[in-house]
Design an enzyme around this catalytic site. Structure first.
Site, PDB file in Angstrom:
ATOM      1  CE  LYS A  13      -3.701  13.019   1.441  1.00  0.00           C
ATOM      2  NZ  LYS A  13      -3.372  12.080   0.367  1.00  0.00           N
ATOM      3  NE  ARG A  88      -5.127  17.452  -3.029  1.00  0.00           N
ATOM      4  CZ  ARG A  88      -5.722  16.528  -2.295  1.00  0.00           C
ATOM      5  NH1 ARG A  88      -6.283  16.848  -1.157  1.00  0.00           N
ATOM      6  NH2 ARG A  88      -5.755  15.289  -2.702  1.00  0.00           N
ATOM      7  NE  ARG A 127      -9.301   4.924  -1.754  1.00  0.00           N
ATOM      8  CZ  ARG A 127      -8.766   6.134  -1.690  1.00  0.00           C
ATOM      9  NH1 ARG A 127      -8.212   6.552  -0.571  1.00  0.00           N
ATOM     10  NH2 ARG A 127      -8.772   6.901  -2.741  1.00  0.00           N
ATOM     11  NE  ARG A 161     -11.878   9.027  -3.295  1.00  0.00           N
ATOM     12  CZ  ARG A 161     -10.812   9.602  -2.730  1.00  0.00           C
ATOM     13  NH1 ARG A 161     -10.585   9.407  -1.444  1.00  0.00           N
ATOM     14  NH2 ARG A 161      -9.997  10.347  -3.413  1.00  0.00           N
ATOM     15  NE  ARG A 172      -7.047  10.838  -6.575  1.00  0.00           N
ATOM     16  CZ  ARG A 172      -7.474   9.695  -6.043  1.00  0.00           C
ATOM     17  NH1 ARG A 172      -8.125   8.819  -6.802  1.00  0.00           N
ATOM     18  NH2 ARG A 172      -7.296   9.441  -4.781  1.00  0.00           N
TER      19      ARG A 172
HETATM   20  P1  AP5 Z   1      -5.995   6.259   2.390  1.00  0.00           P
HETATM   21  O1  AP5 Z   1      -5.780   6.415   3.863  1.00  0.00           O
HETATM   22  O2  AP5 Z   1      -7.386   6.332   1.895  1.00  0.00           O
HETATM   23  O3  AP5 Z   1      -5.046   7.272   1.605  1.00  0.00           O
HETATM   24  P2  AP5 Z   1      -5.159   8.829   1.376  1.00  0.00           P
HETATM   25  O4  AP5 Z   1      -3.768   9.371   1.453  1.00  0.00           O
HETATM   26  O5  AP5 Z   1      -6.178   9.432   2.306  1.00  0.00           O
HETATM   27  O6  AP5 Z   1      -5.639   8.815  -0.123  1.00  0.00           O
HETATM   28  P3  AP5 Z   1      -6.777   9.609  -0.879  1.00  0.00           P
HETATM   29  O7  AP5 Z   1      -6.937   8.912  -2.187  1.00  0.00           O
HETATM   30  O8  AP5 Z   1      -7.997   9.786  -0.042  1.00  0.00           O
HETATM   31  O9  AP5 Z   1      -6.044  10.965  -1.088  1.00  0.00           O
HETATM   32  P4  AP5 Z   1      -6.296  11.993  -2.162  1.00  0.00           P
HETATM   33  O10 AP5 Z   1      -5.363  13.037  -1.694  1.00  0.00           O
HETATM   34  O11 AP5 Z   1      -6.118  11.561  -3.557  1.00  0.00           O
HETATM   35  O12 AP5 Z   1      -7.862  12.257  -2.045  1.00  0.00           O
HETATM   36  P5  AP5 Z   1      -8.720  13.416  -1.393  1.00  0.00           P
HETATM   37  O13 AP5 Z   1      -9.979  12.812  -0.915  1.00  0.00           O
HETATM   38  O14 AP5 Z   1      -7.919  14.240  -0.447  1.00  0.00           O
HETATM   39  O15 AP5 Z   1      -5.331   4.894   1.932  1.00  0.00           O
HETATM   40  C1  AP5 Z   1      -5.459   4.389   0.609  1.00  0.00           C
HETATM   41  C2  AP5 Z   1      -5.645   2.856   0.639  1.00  0.00           C
HETATM   42  O16 AP5 Z   1      -4.456   2.240   1.070  1.00  0.00           O
HETATM   43  C3  AP5 Z   1      -6.746   2.394   1.605  1.00  0.00           C
HETATM   44  O17 AP5 Z   1      -7.403   1.299   1.030  1.00  0.00           O
HETATM   45  C4  AP5 Z   1      -5.990   1.977   2.870  1.00  0.00           C
HETATM   46  O18 AP5 Z   1      -6.660   0.954   3.571  1.00  0.00           O
HETATM   47  C5  AP5 Z   1      -4.672   1.507   2.287  1.00  0.00           C
HETATM   48  N1  AP5 Z   1      -3.542   1.829   3.164  1.00  0.00           N
HETATM   49  C6  AP5 Z   1      -3.330   2.972   3.864  1.00  0.00           C
HETATM   50  N2  AP5 Z   1      -2.164   2.926   4.533  1.00  0.00           N
HETATM   51  C7  AP5 Z   1      -1.602   1.715   4.221  1.00  0.00           C
HETATM   52  C8  AP5 Z   1      -0.380   1.042   4.587  1.00  0.00           C
HETATM   53  N3  AP5 Z   1       0.516   1.628   5.416  1.00  0.00           N
HETATM   54  N4  AP5 Z   1      -0.150  -0.184   4.073  1.00  0.00           N
HETATM   55  C9  AP5 Z   1      -1.058  -0.777   3.235  1.00  0.00           C
HETATM   56  N5  AP5 Z   1      -2.238  -0.216   2.872  1.00  0.00           N
HETATM   57  C10 AP5 Z   1      -2.492   1.010   3.349  1.00  0.00           C
HETATM   58  O19 AP5 Z   1      -9.018  14.347  -2.661  1.00  0.00           O
HETATM   59  C11 AP5 Z   1      -9.838  13.916  -3.736  1.00  0.00           C
HETATM   60  C12 AP5 Z   1     -10.002  15.045  -4.738  1.00  0.00           C
HETATM   61  O20 AP5 Z   1     -10.650  16.177  -4.102  1.00  0.00           O
HETATM   62  C13 AP5 Z   1      -8.725  15.647  -5.328  1.00  0.00           C
HETATM   63  O21 AP5 Z   1      -8.255  14.896  -6.432  1.00  0.00           O
HETATM   64  C14 AP5 Z   1      -9.187  17.063  -5.706  1.00  0.00           C
HETATM   65  O22 AP5 Z   1      -9.912  17.061  -6.910  1.00  0.00           O
HETATM   66  C15 AP5 Z   1     -10.141  17.416  -4.576  1.00  0.00           C
HETATM   67  N6  AP5 Z   1      -9.481  18.113  -3.444  1.00  0.00           N
HETATM   68  C16 AP5 Z   1      -9.384  17.660  -2.152  1.00  0.00           C
HETATM   69  N7  AP5 Z   1      -8.722  18.553  -1.397  1.00  0.00           N
HETATM   70  C17 AP5 Z   1      -8.389  19.593  -2.211  1.00  0.00           C
HETATM   71  C18 AP5 Z   1      -7.665  20.812  -2.001  1.00  0.00           C
HETATM   72  N8  AP5 Z   1      -7.151  21.137  -0.807  1.00  0.00           N
HETATM   73  N9  AP5 Z   1      -7.506  21.630  -3.072  1.00  0.00           N
HETATM   74  C19 AP5 Z   1      -8.017  21.333  -4.292  1.00  0.00           C
HETATM   75  N10 AP5 Z   1      -8.699  20.183  -4.545  1.00  0.00           N
HETATM   76  C20 AP5 Z   1      -8.885  19.323  -3.515  1.00  0.00           C
END
Ligand code: AP5
Ligand code: ZN
Length: 217
Positions: A13, A88, A127, A161, A172
């Site tokens: 994402k 979410r 990552r 992270r 997660r």
């Molecule tokens: P990346 O693009 O970083 O993936 P992502 O989907 O953004 O993953 P995140 O881990 O950031 O998502 P998340 O939903 O767990 O975390 P968030 O910060 O939202 O890609 C991942 C890796 O793969 C990278 O190294 C990239 O280079 C590689 N990659 C990407 N695409 C690829 C491909 N096609 N092929 C190969 N490699 C690839 O949330 C964190 C925490 O915040 C949550 O756990 C929660 O506690 C809180 N939180 C955030 N939003 C909310 C909400 N709305 N409500 C409640 N709690 C929330």
């Protein structure tokens, strides 16, 4: 255009949102990034969010809904924005419907990026990012130059992270399945859900997203 990127941790994402921000001028609104900034700043929101984030659980709906409600009223969102990691839960999605109605805007598309679980764990565990400019890297998929220097800014310092360890990644994923997957029928019923295969290389996923958005608009 207002777009939601939906998908499990590691689906890509953030990677795709950054690209769409550059290429389409859609402001990337990542609740994860906003919450991590709040934790770092030790603000009231950060202190409330930290424990849930460290355990891979969702932060309370009230906190994230308020963050987004304030943020989408800012000037830079006037031309469109991309929600990365929000909503979410169904309660967050319902709150978003109300917010958009209040500002007279409508949701154009929800893009679900699908990736099998075993690949997600691999992606998230490997990552890291440049500590100076934030450029993302990966132990297997996108390494830094041989001498460990950031391609973008030349820094030699990198960070991982706190929630990117195998145990928290599983929590997660569990949270995604239990609390976020119910959004799929919610948005399907509204006729805005698009699906792309996130198991392909980054540029192929990008092409699929672009094609889906262009057909939809
Ligand atoms: P990346 O693009 O970083 O993936 P992502 O989907 O953004 O993953 P995140 O881990 O950031 O998502 P998340 O939903 O767990 O975390 P968030 O910060 O939202 O890609 C991942 C890796 O793969 C990278 O190294 C990239 O280079 C590689 N990659 C990407 N695409 C690829 C491909 N096609 N092929 C190969 N490699 C690839 O949330 C964190 C925490 O915040 C949550 O756990 C929660 O506690 C809180 N939180 C955030 N939003 C909310 C909400 N709305 N409500 C409640 N709690 C929330
Ligand atoms: Zn850098």
């Amino acid at each position: 255009m207002i777009v939601i990127l939906l998908g499990p941790p590691g689906a890509g994402k953030g990677t795709q949102a950054q690209r769409l921000q550059t290429e389409r001028g859609l402001v990337q609104l990542s609740t994860g990034d906003m919450l991590r900034a709040a934790v770092k700043a030790e603000s009231r929101v950060g202190l409330l969010a930290k424990q849930a984030m460290d355990q891979g659980q969702l932060v309370s709906d009230d906190i994230v809904v308020q963050i987004i409600a304030d943020r989408i009223q800012e000037k830079d969102c006037a031309n469109g924005f991309l929600l990365d990691g929000f909503p979410r839960t169904v309660a967050q999605a319902e709150a978003l419907d109300v917010m958009l109605a209040d500002i007279g805007r409508k949701l154009d598309a929800v893009v679900e990026v699908t990736v099998p679980d075993h690949i997600l764990v691999d992606r998230v565990s490997g990552r890291y990012a440049c500590a100076a400019c934030g450029e993302g890297y990966h132990d297997k998929f996108k390494k830094t130059a041989v001498d460990g220097v950031c391609d973008k800014c030349g820094s030699k310092e990198f960070v991982r992270r706190a929630d990117d360890n195998a145990e928290t990644v599983q929590a997660r994923l569990d949270a995604y399945k239990a609390q976020t997957e119910p959004l799929l029928p919610y948005y399907r019923a509204k006729g805005v859900l698009l699906q792309v295969n996130g198991e392909q290389p980054i540029d192929k996923v990008a092409q699929e997203i672009d094609a889906a958005l262009d057909v939809d608009s």
